[in-house]
Every structure is written in structure tokens, then in C-alpha cells.
Write a protein that holds these residues in place. Structure first.
Motif, short mmCIF file in Angstrom:
data_model
loop_
_atom_site.label_atom_id
_atom_site.label_comp_id
_atom_site.label_asym_id
_atom_site.label_seq_id
_atom_site.Cartn_x
_atom_site.Cartn_y
_atom_site.Cartn_z
N GLY A 63 0.55 6.45 -5.13
CA GLY A 63 1.33 7.30 -6.01
C GLY A 63 2.43 6.46 -6.64
N ASN A 64 3.67 6.91 -6.55
CA ASN A 64 4.79 6.06 -7.01
C ASN A 64 5.80 5.84 -5.88
N VAL A 65 5.29 5.75 -4.64
CA VAL A 65 6.15 5.50 -3.50
C VAL A 65 6.61 4.04 -3.49
N ARG A 66 7.77 3.80 -2.89
CA ARG A 66 8.27 2.46 -2.66
C ARG A 66 8.25 2.19 -1.16
N ILE A 67 7.50 1.19 -0.73
CA ILE A 67 7.45 0.78 0.67
C ILE A 67 8.32 -0.46 0.81
N GLN A 115 10.47 7.01 -0.80
CA GLN A 115 10.28 5.69 -0.24
C GLN A 115 10.01 5.74 1.26
N VAL A 116 9.40 4.65 1.75
CA VAL A 116 9.26 4.39 3.17
C VAL A 116 10.18 3.22 3.48
N ALA A 117 11.19 3.43 4.32
CA ALA A 117 12.17 2.39 4.58
C ALA A 117 11.59 1.25 5.40
N GLY A 118 10.61 1.55 6.24
CA GLY A 118 10.01 0.53 7.09
C GLY A 118 8.67 0.07 6.55
#
Length: 518
Positions: free
Chosen positions: A261-265, A247-250
Motif C-alpha cells: 500500500g503506502n505504508v512506511r516500514i 507506518q511500522v516503527a520496527g
């Protein structure tokens, strides 16, 4: 007949008593229910009021901190605790300001009667010109920190600056990275601070990689992100996120195509409307913003090479001892370079500042089998064309107040070309089984490479102070502890400090999980 009537009346009296008891029971239950409703309603009203007060306090605190930051009354890195919204006795909040990689992040916490609110806003930041760092390496060769390079700075993040090349991380680095080229996280990398690239991109190869600060890359190439970002990301090119479930916290700002992809922003994604967004299995919690154009981050102004050529006037109050090329006494080249190397231990006899000028020697070396341990009682400067510090340990002498300073310097022979010049007869500054103890503050300055071999005489390399070199060559374990020190004219600010820059427009503002601000 009369007796029968009396029996019936007595029977009715029992029925009336039962009826009265039933009525009383119903009324009691109703009263208790009403009391419960009143109590619960009162609690709800109190909780709602506390939550509202917590929210208003956090929002007011956020507005005040941002305004103070823009006015220059609050600096990057500042924290505050129990700050009153409106004078003594009013509600209070905590705040923290972190800056780096083109972002300024303001976080505010408020807690009122158990109701807690945490808000965070991210603003664009124009970085100040970089003035240097704790470890500064010039040259075109990539600078790599493997797992054997252990770095720290007491109570802060250290600053690593690579003005002409790229940087690769394979270890825990509690610091900020500023490089001209690409910054790579190549497995097992955790960067506690910010990452800034003036002309490169971000390359995170693996799910084990983490960057805790903000990231800004001004190169127009493609960034790869397969690890975790605990801050925000701003890039001047396209981004390809991986399938590692990270994930990207910001928030994310990209001036190019984006594959999720399957990242969570957790924040928002901003990218040009004409570019392609491939959602794949990714998630964007804060929504997507698609303006016509998106500006890349403002590239940092990287420091130029700091030229230093020795002048006695730069060292007022220092005795200058010029080594002779013949003989074996403590004021000769052989006194240091040849066994038993007694000149090294003679350094601890000086009680006032001294410069050992060894420029007439081909080298200044402790690699003579003596493995000297030197307890210095005053500031000491070693000046030579090249160094082999194998087996040398330097610490403060017994009873010395404060930290004596220890400079190991190779002057730049051409101080007018604004570049590190490792001239004819000059060579590397070799650290190999070398220890500068935490009781001294040591500066290594050389227009040639600072080379770490590691392990000579069974000693682990340890350096407390600063590195400033024309290059970096690594081949052994090193424990580096940042302790700001510079050469004359450089100033301590050249080692370990950076400016705050200017605060620009709002990028994102949102509620965040409540975490204690230290």
C-alpha cells in the motif's frame, strides 16, 4: 625650488601614513580570521570527539545489555539509568528491555557533552509458556472489548488471555493480548502492549487503530494492517498493508506475499524469495531481505483451564458458614436473596476469614432492591452455583490495614476433564451495577460465563482484581483495574505475570531517534 621640494616631501609623508594604516587593517582582519578558524576548528574537534564517545558508549552498552539478557542477569521489562561502561568514573548509558510477541527489543541511550546517540536491536525470543493473566476467558465465543470497557493496571501493563477464541479491540487497552484466534482492531483501538496469536492473524481495519508493542501471529492466513504499529510484526502468512499513510516503527517478517500500500516500514522487511512483494507506494527504510525460507513466530503455549473444586483444607484458618435453604437469618439463602438482604451487610461483622458456602442455594443474589454496601474487615469467600451481584458494593471496612481479599467463586463440578464445566443447575456470574472498591482485592472465578450487564441501580460496574471465567458476555460499561489474586493452587503468578523466554538470533539493529528512557 627648494620650497617646492619640501612641499612634495610633506605630501609623501601623508601617503605613507595611509599605507601603514591599510597594512595594519589587513593584518588585523587576517589575525581575527585566523583566530576564528582556530576556535571553530577546536569546537569541531571537541564536538567530533563527544559524538564519537557517545557512539562508542551506546554500542558498548548495547553489547553488555544483550549479553546480560542472554545470561539471564537482565530480565524483560528491565530498565537501567546512568550505567557505567567500565567502572566508576567512566561514561554512562541508559537502557530499556521490552519483550513480547516473539521479540526482545533492547534500546540504549548515551549522551556526552550534548552529543546524543540512541541505538536499538531486536532479537528473536522464544516465549515462555503463558501461565494466565489478569483477565482470562475460555470458551469458543469471541471476546470483545468495546469503548465502554476501561482497563488498567497500576504501574504496568495488564495481561488479557483468550486461550480458545479470538479477541476484538474497540477501545484503549493498556495491556498485552494473547489469544488462540485472530486479534482484531476494529476502530478506535489502541493496544499499549504486545499482541500474540497462537493460530490466527492480525486484522487492523482502520487508520485509527494503533498497537504499540510487537505483534506475532502464527496462523497461516492473511493479515490486514491499516493502522499504526509502533513495534515489529512477525507473521506466518501474507500481509496486506493499507493506503492510510501509516507506518511500522520496527521491522516486518512475513512467511507469505506482502502488499505495501503506502505504508512506511522504518526497519527491514524479511520474506521468502519465492513470495511476491508488491511495493505499490510503500517505503522500506531498512532494506529488504529475501532468504529461501522464513520461519513463522514460535506460537505461545496457551494455558489450560485451571480446575478448582472447593476443599476446606485449601482454606486453613477460615470459618465455613454453610447456608440453610429455609428461614431468613443471615446464615440462610433467603437472608441474602430476599429483601432487605440483611445477610449481605452482616458480612462486615466478621473479623476473621470466612467462607460463605451457598452451594445449597439455587443462586446467591444481591438483586433484591437493597443495594447493599459492605465494608469487610477480613478475607471473605462466597461459594455458589451462580451469582447475581446486581447493586452490590464491597470495600474495606474503616480502619482495616491492607486490602482484604474477596473471592466470588463457582467451583468446577468435574475437575478432571481439563475444561470449564458449567453443569446442570449452574449459571453465569453476573456483574450489574457491581463495585469492588480499590481498597479490596477481588477474584471472580467461574466455569460458566462472567457476564457484565452494567448500570443496575444507577451504579457503574467497577472491579479491582482478576477475572477467570469459562466465557465472557458483555453488555454494559465496566472499569477493570488489575490487582493479582488467584484461587488456591493457582498462585498469584497465574494473575498478571509471564515468563521471559529464551533470546535467539538478531533480527535488526539500527540507530533510532533519541527519546528519554523512564
Amino acid at each position: 625650488m627648494l620650497s617646492r621640494l619640501q612641499r612634495l616631501l610633506r605630501s609623501d609623508e601623508g601617503s605613507s601614513l595611509v599605507a601603514v594604516l591599510v597594512v595594519m587593517l589587513v593584518l588585523t582582519i587576517g589575525g581575527l580570521a585566523l583566530a576564528t578558524i582556530v576556535t571553530n576548528t577546536t569546537g569541531i574537534v571537541v564536538d567530533t570527539r563527544s559524538q564519537s564517545q557517545s557512539r562508542v558508549t551506546a554500542d558498548a552498552g548495547l553489547a553488555e545489555v544483550v549479553a546480560s539478557l542472554k545470561r539471564g542477569e537482565v530480565a524483560c521489562g528491565a530498565t537501567g539509568h546512568n550505567v557505567a561502561v567500565d567502572g566508576t568514573g567512566s561514561l554512562q548509558y541508559d537502557y530499556a528491555v521490552t519483550c513480547g510477541s516473539g521479540f526482545a527489543t533492547v534500546r540504549v541511550n548515551s549522551a556526552v557533552n550534548g552529543a546524543r546517540t540512541a541505538v536499538q536491536s531486536v532479537y528473536a525470543q522464544t516465549p515462555a509458556a503463558s501461565s494466565g493473566g489478569d483477565m482470562v476467558f475460555f470458551g469458543s465465543g469471541n471476546v470483545t472489548f468495546t469503548s465502554e470497557v476501561k482497563t488498567s493496571a497500576d504501574g504496568r501493563l495488564l495481561n488479557i488471555v483468550v486461550p480458545q477464541a479470538s479477541f476484538t479491540c474497540q477501545s484503549l487497552i493498556p495491556g498485552n493480548i494473547t489469544a488462540r484466534g485472530t486479534v482484531s482492531a476494529n476502530g478506535g483501538c489502541t493496544i499499549k502492549g504486545t499482541v500474540t496469536s497462537a493460530a490466527g492473524v492480525l486484522d487492523m481495519c482502520c487508520g485509527s487503530d494503533t498497537i504499540e508493542g510487537n505483534v506475532a501471529t502464527s496462523g497461516t492466513g492473511s493479515s490486514t494492517v491499516r493502522g499504526t504499529l509502533k513495534g515489529s510484526l512477525h507473521t506466518n502468512g501474507e500481509i496486506s498493508f493499507g493506503w492510510e499513510g501509516k507506518q511500522v516503527a520496527g521491522s516486518v517478517i512475513a512467511n507469505g506475499n506482502v502488499q505495501l500500500g503506502n505504508v512506511r516500514i522504518n526497519g527491514s522487511l524479511t520474506m521468502p524469495s519465492a513470495r511476491t512483494l508488491s511495493m505499490q507506494s510503500g517505503t522500506i527504510v531498512g532494506g529488504t531481505v529475501r532468504p529461501t525460507t522464513v520461519a513463522g513466530p514460535t506460537a505461545p503455549t496457551l494455558p489450560g483451564w485451571f480446575e478448582y473444586k472447593f476443599k476446606t483444607s485449601d482454606w486453613p484458618g477460615y470459618q465455613v458458614v454453610t447456608l440453610k435453604t429455609s428461614g431468613t437469618a443471615s446464615d440462610t439463602c433467603n437472608g441474602f436473596n430476599s429483601s432487605p438482604g440483611a445477610a449481605w451487610t452482616s458480612l462486615q461483622t466478621y473479623t476473621s476469614p470466612v467462607v460463605i458456602d451457598a452451594r445449597a442455594c439455587s443462586t446467591l443474589s444481591s438483586n433484591n432492591g437493597s443495594k447493599p454496601t459492605v465494608g469487610i474487615k477480613t478475607n471473605v469467600v462466597l461459594l455458589a452455583k451462580k451469582f447475581d451481584l446486581s447493586g452490590l458494593t464491597v470495600k474495606a471496612g474503616t480502619g482495616v490495614a491492607g486490602k482484604p481479599k474477596f473471592w466470588v467463586m463457582t467451583e468446577d463440578p468435574t475437575p478432571t476433564d481439563a475444561a470449564p464445566t458449567c453443569g446442570s443447575g449452574y449459571g453465569e456470574l453476573l456483574i450489574n451495577g457491581t463495585v469492588t472498591d480499590l481498597t479490596v482485592k477481588a477474584m471472580a472465578y467461574s466455569p460458566c460465563k462472567i457476564s457484565v450487564a452494567g448500570g443496575a441501580y444507577g451504579l457503574q460496574d467497577k472491579w479491582n482484581g482478576s477475572f477467570y471465567g469459562g466465557g465472557w458476555s458483555y453488555g454494559g460499561g465496566l472499569t477493570f483495574t488489575a490487582d493479582p489474586i488467584g484461587v488456591p493452587g493457582m498462585g498469584i503468578s497465574e494473575s498478571g505475570s509471564s515468563g521471559s523466554g529464551g533470546i535467539g538470533g538478531l533480527i535488526s539493529s539500527r540507530d533510532v531517534p533519541y527519546e528519554t528512557i523512564n
